[in-house]
Write an enzyme that holds these catalytic residues in place. Structure first.
Site, PDB file in Angstrom:
ATOM      1  NE  ARG A 105      -2.510  -0.346   3.708  1.00 27.52           N
ATOM      2  CZ  ARG A 105      -3.308   0.005   4.686  1.00 27.52           C
ATOM      3  NH1 ARG A 105      -4.612   0.090   4.485  1.00 27.52           N
ATOM      4  NH2 ARG A 105      -2.847   0.272   5.874  1.00 27.52           N
ATOM      5  CB  THR A 109      -2.792   7.108  -2.351  1.00 24.54           C
ATOM      6  OG1 THR A 109      -2.031   5.918  -2.611  1.00 24.54           O
ATOM      7  CG2 THR A 109      -2.053   8.305  -2.927  1.00 24.54           C
ATOM      8  CG  ASP A 201       2.467  -3.478   8.718  1.00 28.94           C
ATOM      9  OD1 ASP A 201       2.409  -2.469   8.013  1.00 28.94           O
ATOM     10  OD2 ASP A 201       2.805  -4.605   8.282  1.00 28.94           O
ATOM     11  CG  ASP A 204       6.226  -3.823   9.430  1.00 28.55           C
ATOM     12  OD1 ASP A 204       7.034  -4.194   8.552  1.00 28.55           O
ATOM     13  OD2 ASP A 204       5.741  -2.680   9.470  1.00 28.55           O
TER      14      ASP A 204
HETATM   15  C1  PRP Z   1      -1.086  -5.168   4.188  1.00 32.33           C
HETATM   16  C2  PRP Z   1      -1.902  -6.441   4.185  1.00 32.33           C
HETATM   17  C3  PRP Z   1      -2.715  -6.311   2.927  1.00 32.33           C
HETATM   18  C4  PRP Z   1      -2.977  -4.836   2.859  1.00 32.33           C
HETATM   19  C5  PRP Z   1      -4.390  -4.572   3.300  1.00 32.33           C
HETATM   20  O1  PRP Z   1      -0.015  -5.262   3.319  1.00 32.33           O
HETATM   21  O2  PRP Z   1      -1.125  -7.609   4.249  1.00 32.33           O
HETATM   22  O3  PRP Z   1      -2.053  -6.762   1.770  1.00 32.33           O
HETATM   23  O4  PRP Z   1      -2.050  -4.199   3.753  1.00 32.33           O
HETATM   24  O5  PRP Z   1      -4.722  -3.247   3.179  1.00 32.33           O
HETATM   25  P1  PRP Z   1      -5.846  -2.706   2.183  1.00 32.33           P
HETATM   26  O6  PRP Z   1      -7.036  -3.582   2.377  1.00 32.33           O
HETATM   27  O7  PRP Z   1      -6.069  -1.309   2.648  1.00 32.33           O
HETATM   28  O8  PRP Z   1      -5.315  -2.765   0.788  1.00 32.33           O
HETATM   29  P2  PRP Z   1       1.033  -4.064   3.113  1.00 32.33           P
HETATM   30  O9  PRP Z   1       0.544  -3.147   2.041  1.00 32.33           O
HETATM   31  O10 PRP Z   1       1.326  -3.454   4.446  1.00 32.33           O
HETATM   32  O11 PRP Z   1       2.305  -4.785   2.525  1.00 32.33           O
HETATM   33  P3  PRP Z   1       3.309  -5.835   3.205  1.00 32.33           P
HETATM   34  O12 PRP Z   1       2.572  -7.140   3.373  1.00 32.33           O
HETATM   35  O13 PRP Z   1       4.410  -5.950   2.238  1.00 32.33           O
HETATM   36  O14 PRP Z   1       3.733  -5.287   4.536  1.00 32.33           O
HETATM   37  N1  URA Z   2      -2.521  -3.758   6.754  1.00 33.65           N
HETATM   38  C1  URA Z   2      -2.116  -4.293   7.937  1.00 33.65           C
HETATM   39  O1  URA Z   2      -1.138  -5.054   7.977  1.00 33.65           O
HETATM   40  N2  URA Z   2      -2.797  -3.981   9.044  1.00 33.65           N
HETATM   41  C2  URA Z   2      -3.876  -3.169   9.025  1.00 33.65           C
HETATM   42  O2  URA Z   2      -4.473  -2.925  10.094  1.00 33.65           O
HETATM   43  C3  URA Z   2      -4.275  -2.620   7.801  1.00 33.65           C
HETATM   44  C4  URA Z   2      -3.582  -2.937   6.676  1.00 33.65           C
END
Ligand code: PRP
Ligand code: URA
Length: 210
Positions: A105, A109, A201, A204
């Site tokens: 994400r 945005t 997160d 993380d």
């Molecule tokens: C997190 C999660 C989803 C997304 C959800 O990933 O694992 O993929 O956010 O959010 P949304 O419904 O608002 O799109 P992130 O973008 O943090 O990436 P990562 O797994 O690489 O940390």
């Molecule tokens: N992605 C995450 O990992 N946690 C949240 O709460 C929202 C988006």
């Protein structure tokens, strides 16, 4: 609130493990393990309505009129966090194919940005499970499902651990044919797009990157 195409799995063991997962003091080692176990438990329910076909086998004594899954199964984790869920499902369906979709994400945005996509070339006979622990705004899930649908699978389900109402509404609008299976529906998103009460997160916490 009732949602049309959402199944919330209600089970004491799931509630127990999900509470441990949400705890901010849970280590990334335990977090990873719990997320994988929860996905394994979830697999029983998401497979409940799969079609089977006749599969006679010879026992040591006689012929048994057995059953086997009719469709191929493809698990599609959304990187990064979906990887541990995929492993939990593979523990239960070891013959499944696995596709990968990389999204993150944009912090401002909150829109998903694609950096990777490797799926089986065509999936007409496949039941596909797109897996990602968090359904927040729904942007990532919707984009991942659209990429999967380009390969014309037999069915698509989205499996997550925690869903926000905002994300569910987006999937209901953009992918009304996709079933959403979640372990709990949380209250809302905060101003940064994080789920409340949530678990923070997921990526993380799984990989210990923050
Ligand atoms: C997190 C999660 C989803 C997304 C959800 O990933 O694992 O993929 O956010 O959010 P949304 O419904 O608002 O799109 P992130 O973008 O943090 O990436 P990562 O797994 O690489 O940390
Ligand atoms: N992605 C995450 O990992 N946690 C949240 O709460 C929202 C988006």
């Amino acid at each position: 609130m009732e949602y049309r195409n959402v199944q919330v799995l209600d089970h004491p063991l799931i509630k127990h493990k999900l509470t441990l997962l949400r705890n901010k003091n849970t280590t990334h080692k335990d977090f990873r393990q719990l997320a994988q176990e929860l996905a394994g438990l979830m697999t029983y329910e998401v497979c409940r309505n799969m079609r089977t076909k006749s599969c006679p086998v010879e026992t040591p004594l006689e012929t048994y009129e057995g059953q086997e899954l009719e469709n191929e199964v493809t698990i599609v984790p959304v990187l990064r966090a979906g990887l541990v869920m995929a492993q939990g499902m593979l523990d239960m369906i070891p013959h499944a194919k696995v596709g990968h979709i990389g999204l993150f994400r944009d912090e401002t945005t909150l829109s998903p940005i694609q950096y990777y996509c490797k799926l089986p070339d065509s999936m007409p006979g496949s039941d596909v499970f797109v897996v990602d622990p968090m359904l927040a705004t729904g942007g990532s899930a919707s984009m991942a499902i659209s990429l999967v649908k380009e390969r014309h699978p037999a069915s698509v389900s989205f499996c997550c651990i925690i869903a926000a109402p905002e994300g569910i509404r987006v999937l209901e609008r953009e992918h009304p044919d996709v079933k959403v299976v979640t372990l709990e529906i949380d209250r809302q998103l905060n101003e940064n797009g994080y789920i409340l009460p949530g678990l923070g997160d997921a990526g993380d916490r799984i990989y210990g990157t923050k």
